[in-house]
Design a protein around this motif. Structure first.
Motif, PDB file in Angstrom:
ATOM      1  N   ILE A   1      12.800  -9.803   2.968  1.00 20.87           N
ATOM      2  CA  ILE A   1      12.633  -8.563   2.201  1.00 20.87           C
ATOM      3  C   ILE A   1      13.403  -7.423   2.857  1.00 20.87           C
ATOM      4  O   ILE A   1      14.078  -6.644   2.181  1.00 20.87           O
ATOM      5  CB  ILE A   1      11.138  -8.218   2.046  1.00 20.87           C
ATOM      6  N   SER A   2      13.355  -7.343   4.179  1.00 25.18           N
ATOM      7  CA  SER A   2      14.065  -6.259   4.875  1.00 25.18           C
ATOM      8  C   SER A   2      15.575  -6.371   4.732  1.00 25.18           C
ATOM      9  O   SER A   2      16.288  -5.391   4.894  1.00 25.18           O
ATOM     10  CB  SER A   2      13.670  -6.208   6.351  1.00 25.18           C
ATOM     11  N   CYS A   3      16.063  -7.571   4.408  1.00 21.77           N
ATOM     12  CA  CYS A   3      17.499  -7.789   4.204  1.00 21.77           C
ATOM     13  C   CYS A   3      17.906  -7.652   2.741  1.00 21.77           C
ATOM     14  O   CYS A   3      19.063  -7.881   2.397  1.00 21.77           O
ATOM     15  CB  CYS A   3      17.892  -9.176   4.712  1.00 21.77           C
ATOM     16  N   GLY A   4      16.953  -7.301   1.881  1.00 17.25           N
ATOM     17  CA  GLY A   4      17.278  -7.087   0.478  1.00 17.25           C
ATOM     18  C   GLY A   4      17.012  -8.268  -0.428  1.00 17.25           C
ATOM     19  O   GLY A   4      17.305  -8.218  -1.611  1.00 17.25           O
ATOM     20  N   PHE A   5      16.463  -9.353   0.104  1.00 18.15           N
ATOM     21  CA  PHE A   5      16.124 -10.515  -0.716  1.00 18.15           C
ATOM     22  C   PHE A   5      14.726 -10.305  -1.294  1.00 18.15           C
ATOM     23  O   PHE A   5      13.752 -10.865  -0.825  1.00 18.15           O
ATOM     24  CB  PHE A   5      16.190 -11.807   0.119  1.00 18.15           C
ATOM     25  N   ARG A   6      14.628  -9.486  -2.310  1.00 17.55           N
ATOM     26  CA  ARG A   6      13.338  -9.091  -2.884  1.00 17.55           C
ATOM     27  C   ARG A   6      12.627 -10.249  -3.579  1.00 17.55           C
ATOM     28  O   ARG A   6      11.416 -10.309  -3.574  1.00 17.55           O
ATOM     29  CB  ARG A   6      13.522  -7.950  -3.881  1.00 17.55           C
ATOM     30  N   GLY A   7      13.354 -11.141  -4.185  1.00 19.17           N
ATOM     31  CA  GLY A   7      12.737 -12.253  -4.910  1.00 19.17           C
ATOM     32  C   GLY A   7      12.358 -13.401  -4.008  1.00 19.17           C
ATOM     33  O   GLY A   7      12.059 -14.494  -4.470  1.00 19.17           O
ATOM     34  N   GLY A   8      12.386 -13.182  -2.719  1.00 19.31           N
ATOM     35  CA  GLY A   8      12.112 -14.259  -1.784  1.00 19.31           C
ATOM     36  C   GLY A   8      13.401 -14.891  -1.307  1.00 19.31           C
ATOM     37  O   GLY A   8      14.485 -14.584  -1.801  1.00 19.31           O
ATOM     38  N   PHE A   9      13.265 -15.744  -0.371  1.00 19.31           N
ATOM     39  CA  PHE A   9      14.425 -16.411   0.216  1.00 19.31           C
ATOM     40  C   PHE A   9      14.019 -17.828   0.562  1.00 19.31           C
ATOM     41  O   PHE A   9      12.976 -18.047   1.178  1.00 19.31           O
ATOM     42  CB  PHE A   9      14.899 -15.664   1.472  1.00 19.31           C
ATOM     43  N   ASP A  10      14.827 -18.782   0.166  1.00 21.42           N
ATOM     44  CA  ASP A  10      14.537 -20.188   0.438  1.00 21.42           C
ATOM     45  C   ASP A  10      15.238 -20.588   1.734  1.00 21.42           C
ATOM     46  O   ASP A  10      16.452 -20.726   1.763  1.00 21.42           O
ATOM     47  CB  ASP A  10      15.014 -21.060  -0.725  1.00 21.42           C
ATOM     48  N   GLY A  11      14.489 -20.728   2.800  1.00 19.27           N
ATOM     49  CA  GLY A  11      15.070 -21.102   4.084  1.00 19.27           C
ATOM     50  C   GLY A  11      14.848 -20.027   5.125  1.00 19.27           C
ATOM     51  O   GLY A  11      14.061 -19.107   4.942  1.00 19.27           O
ATOM     52  N   ASP A  12      15.577 -20.153   6.208  1.00 21.93           N
ATOM     53  CA  ASP A  12      15.456 -19.216   7.325  1.00 21.93           C
ATOM     54  C   ASP A  12      16.526 -18.135   7.198  1.00 21.93           C
ATOM     55  O   ASP A  12      17.724 -18.400   7.340  1.00 21.93           O
ATOM     56  CB  ASP A  12      15.621 -19.982   8.645  1.00 21.93           C
ATOM     57  N   VAL A  13      16.077 -16.912   6.922  1.00 26.62           N
ATOM     58  CA  VAL A  13      17.016 -15.817   6.698  1.00 26.62           C
ATOM     59  C   VAL A  13      17.848 -15.539   7.943  1.00 26.62           C
ATOM     60  O   VAL A  13      19.023 -15.204   7.848  1.00 26.62           O
ATOM     61  CB  VAL A  13      16.297 -14.547   6.185  1.00 26.62           C
ATOM     62  N   ARG A  14      17.273 -15.713   9.126  1.00 27.70           N
ATOM     63  CA  ARG A  14      18.030 -15.482  10.356  1.00 27.70           C
ATOM     64  C   ARG A  14      19.184 -16.471  10.477  1.00 27.70           C
ATOM     65  O   ARG A  14      20.298 -16.103  10.849  1.00 27.70           O
ATOM     66  CB  ARG A  14      17.106 -15.568  11.562  1.00 27.70           C
ATOM     67  N   GLU A  15      18.915 -17.722  10.175  1.00 25.73           N
ATOM     68  CA  GLU A  15      19.963 -18.746  10.225  1.00 25.73           C
ATOM     69  C   GLU A  15      21.065 -18.434   9.210  1.00 25.73           C
ATOM     70  O   GLU A  15      22.256 -18.557   9.501  1.00 25.73           O
ATOM     71  CB  GLU A  15      19.351 -20.114   9.938  1.00 25.73           C
ATOM     72  N   HIS A  16      20.665 -18.018   8.024  1.00 24.80           N
ATOM     73  CA  HIS A  16      21.614 -17.658   6.972  1.00 24.80           C
ATOM     74  C   HIS A  16      22.506 -16.502   7.422  1.00 24.80           C
ATOM     75  O   HIS A  16      23.738 -16.555   7.289  1.00 24.80           O
ATOM     76  CB  HIS A  16      20.831 -17.282   5.702  1.00 24.80           C
ATOM     77  N   LEU A  17      21.886 -15.445   7.955  1.00 30.59           N
ATOM     78  CA  LEU A  17      22.654 -14.290   8.409  1.00 30.59           C
ATOM     79  C   LEU A  17      23.583 -14.652   9.561  1.00 30.59           C
ATOM     80  O   LEU A  17      24.746 -14.221   9.591  1.00 30.59           O
ATOM     81  CB  LEU A  17      21.711 -13.163   8.829  1.00 30.59           C
ATOM     82  N   ALA A  18      23.082 -15.436  10.504  1.00 35.47           N
ATOM     83  CA  ALA A  18      23.904 -15.835  11.653  1.00 35.47           C
ATOM     84  C   ALA A  18      25.116 -16.639  11.201  1.00 35.47           C
ATOM     85  O   ALA A  18      26.238 -16.384  11.647  1.00 35.47           O
ATOM     86  CB  ALA A  18      23.066 -16.634  12.647  1.00 35.47           C
TER      87      ALA A  18
END
Length: 111
Positions: A69-86
């Protein structure tokens, strides 16, 4: 940090690339194509190289849902957002590192 990422993804506001600013390339969605000249590419690559990614990711909320949510994925995120960003940050940094080493320009736009 936000300004650095915005520059890497959106180019410089004065870096208009007129030869790409026509309906077959740019349909008016978002900003027109922009250019980062070789010096700007080198500056961006150097700045991206100084980013301590682990420190940046550690500033996200502890829960995966809150981090998304803090990264702007308001509808949820499937998986690990940290891994995705990295993964995407490392790819962006390598892209700019290679472009800088080759003294290339970078043209940016959302298609």
């Amino acid at each position: 940090m936000t300004a650095l990422l915005d520059r890497a993804v959106s180019g410089d506001p004065d870096g208009n690339v007129g030869f790409l600013d026509h309906d077959e390339v740019y349909d008016g969605f978002g900003d027109p194509p922009r250019l980062l000249d070789p010096a700007a590419v080198a500056d961006t690559a150097a700045a991206l190289g100084r980013v301590q990614l682990d420190d940046l990711l550690s500033s996200l909320p502890a829960s995966t849902a809150d981090a998304a949510i803090s990264c702007g994925f308001r509808g949820g995120f499937d998986g690990d957002v940290r891994e995705h960003l990295a993964e995407h940050f490392v790819a962006l940094r390598e892209f700019y590192r290679t472009a800088a080493r080759r003294a290339q320009c970078v043209v940016t736009w959302v298609d």
